[in-house]
Design an enzyme around this catalytic site. Sequence first.
Site, mmCIF file in Angstrom:
data_model
loop_
_atom_site.group_PDB
_atom_site.id
_atom_site.type_symbol
_atom_site.label_atom_id
_atom_site.label_comp_id
_atom_site.label_asym_id
_atom_site.label_seq_id
_atom_site.Cartn_x
_atom_site.Cartn_y
_atom_site.Cartn_z
ATOM 1 N N LYS A 118 0.823 -1.213 0.000
ATOM 2 C CA LYS A 118 0.000 0.000 0.000
ATOM 3 C C LYS A 118 0.861 1.268 0.000
ATOM 4 C CE LYS A 118 -4.281 -1.904 1.694
ATOM 5 N NZ LYS A 118 -3.906 -3.283 2.070
HETATM 6 C C1 LIG Z 1 -4.551 -4.415 1.399
HETATM 7 C C2 LIG Z 1 -3.813 -5.682 1.268
HETATM 8 C C3 LIG Z 1 -4.234 -6.697 0.390
HETATM 9 C C4 LIG Z 1 -5.502 -6.609 -0.421
HETATM 10 O O1 LIG Z 1 -5.387 -5.680 -1.469
HETATM 11 P P1 LIG Z 1 -6.673 -5.010 -2.120
HETATM 12 O O2 LIG Z 1 -6.089 -3.966 -2.979
HETATM 13 O O3 LIG Z 1 -7.512 -4.488 -1.005
HETATM 14 O O4 LIG Z 1 -7.396 -6.027 -2.925
HETATM 15 C C5 LIG Z 1 -3.456 -7.845 0.278
HETATM 16 N N1 LIG Z 1 -2.344 -8.000 1.023
HETATM 17 C C6 LIG Z 1 -1.914 -7.060 1.886
HETATM 18 C C7 LIG Z 1 -0.700 -7.307 2.687
HETATM 19 C C8 LIG Z 1 -2.624 -5.864 2.038
HETATM 20 O O5 LIG Z 1 -2.189 -4.941 2.921
#
Ligand SMILES: *Cc1c(COP(=O)(O)O)cnc(C)c1O
Length: 470
Positions: A118
């Site tokens: 993220k």
């Molecule tokens: C947020 C997250 C996801 C999921 O991703 P999305 O974009 O919400 O589908 C998967 N793995 C980790 C470690 C995350 O922080």
Amino acid sequence: MKFISTRDPDKKTLSYTDTLLAGLAPDRGLYVPLEYPQVSLDELQSLQGTTYQEIAFQIKKKIIGGDIPDGVLRELINKAYTQEKFPEWIDGNITPVREIEKNLYIQNLSLWPTAAFKDMAMQQLGQEMNHELQKRGESLTILWATSGDTGSAAEAAMKGLENIVLFMLSPQIGMSAFQRAQMWSLSGDNIFNISIEGRFDDCQDMVKDIKNSAEFAKLWAVNSINWGRISSQVPYYFSGYLQVVDEIGEQVDFCVPSGNFWNVLSGYIAKQMWLPIRRLIIATNENNVLETLFKTWKYTATPADITSSPSMDISKASNYERLAYDLLGRDGEKLAKYMEEFESSWTVDLTDYWVSPQDLQGLGFISGSSTHSDRLDMIHYVEQKEAGIIDPHTADSVKVATDLRDKNIKTICLETALSVKFEDTIEEALWKTPIRPQRFEGLEQRGWDDTFMLLWTQREDLCTFMRNNS
Ligand SMILES: *Cc1c(COP(=O)(O)O)cnc(C)c1O
């Protein structure tokens, strides 16, 4: 390049920087490009062997369409992705790919300051917003609630930005010691961490409540739905592709551990931009809203259980609306009806909206899910292959890729967090603790300053604090 709301039948357009500062559209739709820009094979060729920053520049430049001057965009990208923030980067490659077995790869999207993918988008989003605010002579107060990872990713991205102040609410209950320490370590300057007595829902209620008051009506929730964030994730699909192919034009599959559909939506956009992606494999955990959606075309909200891949514990996928818009022929009125049906009954069937299953299959999405014991097996399996210790979310991805992949073409599994953040699950799988990257060593033991972690239950106290510190 112009942008429109998914729920606007008149397709009134905005510029990129307008969407950057806009959040949700007034009609409650999400902003999407009027059309997807295209990347030619020659252009792809010219990106091979370049740095991540160069790939990000060329791709974002197409998406932004001149609304941020090229020279400025380059500068913002160079500030977002510095050697200092990515101590482990190798030759300008901050999303390195490794092979687990023939035609099966892992692309690491977790070398970022908080070890989660993220960050990737947030770093760039923070720079772009700060630039646009400076240009407009405005500043921004952000009030945000986090249950863990998004919080530190946002803080790392916004830290030190001159025109942004961030107040971050986190629950006293439910955060890991690591997550808490990570946020604490980011306090100071323009970042305020505030611990709320209760759970994540209490934090969210507090945010909603405060935003409803006239004084704070303009407080921003810069959240997942921001188009600048989605578009900043598109380049890593290009980077992954360029690292594995023998020949430009060759088709590959990506497998994406998914929750709210932000990450894989960016893969879909890369595909729409003509990156040769054949299939997008959606991996879920036990909370398989998305798996069901892509198998039955019924989108049904389901209460989420807590699992060992917690960032994928979702009850609905807030970003799916952008894909649904394309599925419904980019008809804003139809999309609004479709989403309203979902919002009132928590379930909706795409095939009731004159979309044929053939059209849907043509998009290239397939899906599968995994369980806690699958994750443990996969962590073990990848370690045995000497491909490192993967985190539980990445394990979901490797599990589903292993089940569904076509061995004749290359499949890239996205690694969305580092195992160090999920030590308990790793210990259960491997009977040992993953080695921490240096920057996280002893994180929980580092002293922190109490003044930056405030404990409040009273809305009024919080409002006064924000007033005094914005
Ligand atoms: C947020 C997250 C996801 C999921 O991703 P999305 O974009 O919400 O589908 C998967 N793995 C980790 C470690 C995350 O922080």
